[in-house]
Write a protein that holds these residues in place. Structure first.
Motif, mmCIF file in Angstrom:
data_model
loop_
_atom_site.group_PDB
_atom_site.id
_atom_site.type_symbol
_atom_site.label_atom_id
_atom_site.label_comp_id
_atom_site.label_asym_id
_atom_site.label_seq_id
_atom_site.Cartn_x
_atom_site.Cartn_y
_atom_site.Cartn_z
ATOM 1 N N HIS A 86 95.890 66.486 -6.135
ATOM 2 C CA HIS A 86 96.582 65.692 -7.152
ATOM 3 C C HIS A 86 98.086 65.564 -6.894
ATOM 4 O O HIS A 86 98.747 64.725 -7.489
ATOM 5 C CB HIS A 86 96.337 66.285 -8.540
ATOM 6 N N LYS A 87 98.604 66.359 -5.973
ATOM 7 C CA LYS A 87 100.031 66.297 -5.643
ATOM 8 C C LYS A 87 100.329 65.331 -4.492
ATOM 9 O O LYS A 87 101.484 65.105 -4.171
ATOM 10 C CB LYS A 87 100.545 67.689 -5.291
ATOM 11 N N SER A 88 99.297 64.768 -3.901
ATOM 12 C CA SER A 88 99.473 63.840 -2.783
ATOM 13 C C SER A 88 100.182 62.574 -3.252
ATOM 14 O O SER A 88 99.960 62.095 -4.354
ATOM 15 C CB SER A 88 98.117 63.475 -2.177
ATOM 16 N N LYS A 89 101.004 62.022 -2.390
ATOM 17 C CA LYS A 89 101.731 60.778 -2.699
ATOM 18 C C LYS A 89 101.036 59.551 -2.099
ATOM 19 O O LYS A 89 101.509 58.439 -2.240
ATOM 20 C CB LYS A 89 103.170 60.860 -2.160
ATOM 21 N N SER A 97 92.053 56.120 -10.062
ATOM 22 C CA SER A 97 93.369 56.437 -9.508
ATOM 23 C C SER A 97 94.194 57.344 -10.417
ATOM 24 O O SER A 97 94.909 58.221 -9.931
ATOM 25 C CB SER A 97 94.141 55.160 -9.178
ATOM 26 N N SER A 98 94.089 57.189 -11.727
ATOM 27 C CA SER A 98 94.859 58.069 -12.612
ATOM 28 C C SER A 98 94.291 59.484 -12.618
ATOM 29 O O SER A 98 95.035 60.459 -12.735
ATOM 30 C CB SER A 98 94.905 57.506 -14.029
ATOM 31 N N GLN A 99 92.970 59.618 -12.464
ATOM 32 C CA GLN A 99 92.356 60.942 -12.437
ATOM 33 C C GLN A 99 92.720 61.706 -11.175
ATOM 34 O O GLN A 99 92.846 62.921 -11.199
ATOM 35 C CB GLN A 99 90.840 60.834 -12.546
ATOM 36 N N VAL A 100 92.891 60.993 -10.080
ATOM 37 C CA VAL A 100 93.198 61.624 -8.799
ATOM 38 C C VAL A 100 94.562 62.308 -8.850
ATOM 39 O O VAL A 100 94.813 63.233 -8.102
ATOM 40 C CB VAL A 100 93.141 60.584 -7.656
ATOM 41 N N ARG A 101 95.411 61.882 -9.742
ATOM 42 C CA ARG A 101 96.754 62.460 -9.877
ATOM 43 C C ARG A 101 96.775 63.654 -10.826
ATOM 44 O O ARG A 101 97.828 64.167 -11.160
ATOM 45 C CB ARG A 101 97.737 61.389 -10.367
ATOM 46 N N GLN A 102 95.608 64.093 -11.257
ATOM 47 C CA GLN A 102 95.503 65.246 -12.154
ATOM 48 C C GLN A 102 94.651 66.324 -11.495
ATOM 49 O O GLN A 102 93.768 66.016 -10.701
ATOM 50 C CB GLN A 102 94.841 64.833 -13.465
#
Length: 132
Positions: A86-89, A97-102
């Motif tokens: 989830h820390k990947s840029k 896509s929003s879930q991948v950032r969590q």
């Protein structure tokens, strides 16, 4: 592999920008899922243990163990970034896509339960879907 009712409900409530018209009717989702399970059962019968099956519920409740097991199966080394995805840029171009950032979460387990009565006409068919 995810609880089939939770999976169907997740698809149903997702708004896709285009395509995936099957996702707006539970009976169409059920038919699509049946096709997917039939296909996976075929490949499993052909290749058996060469196909890795991962339980969604086990993955989100025990991420490190399950990620390590998968990497071991693929003969890949574990990296801490596997747990910190989830820390990947990097850009993400999927509906999730929003879930991948969590971080991974268990909040999607049993999400269909409050809607069980509405899904009742399809529940027995969907609940019986499984990969042999």
């Amino acid at each position: 592999i995810r609880n089939p009712l939770d999976n169907a409900f997740s698809v149903f409530k997702q708004h896709f920008s285009s395509g995936n018209d099957f996702s707006y009717k539970i009976e169409d989702i059920s038919c699509y899922m049946q096709g997917y399970y039939d296909l996976m059962n075929h490949w499993t019968s052909c290749f058996g243990e060469k196909i890795y099956h991962q339980s969604y519920e086990e993955l989100v409740t025990q991420p490190e163990k399950n990620i390590r097991d998968l990497l071991n199966y693929c003969e890949l080394d574990f990296q801490e970034s596997c747990l910190n995805f989830h820390k990947s840029k990097r850009p993400v171009l999927t509906p999730s896509s929003s879930q991948v950032r969590q971080p991974m979460s268990t909040k999607s387990i049993n999400t269909s339960e409050p809607y069980r009565e509405l899904m009742e006409p399809y529940a027995s068919t969907i609940s019986n879907l499984k990969i042999s």
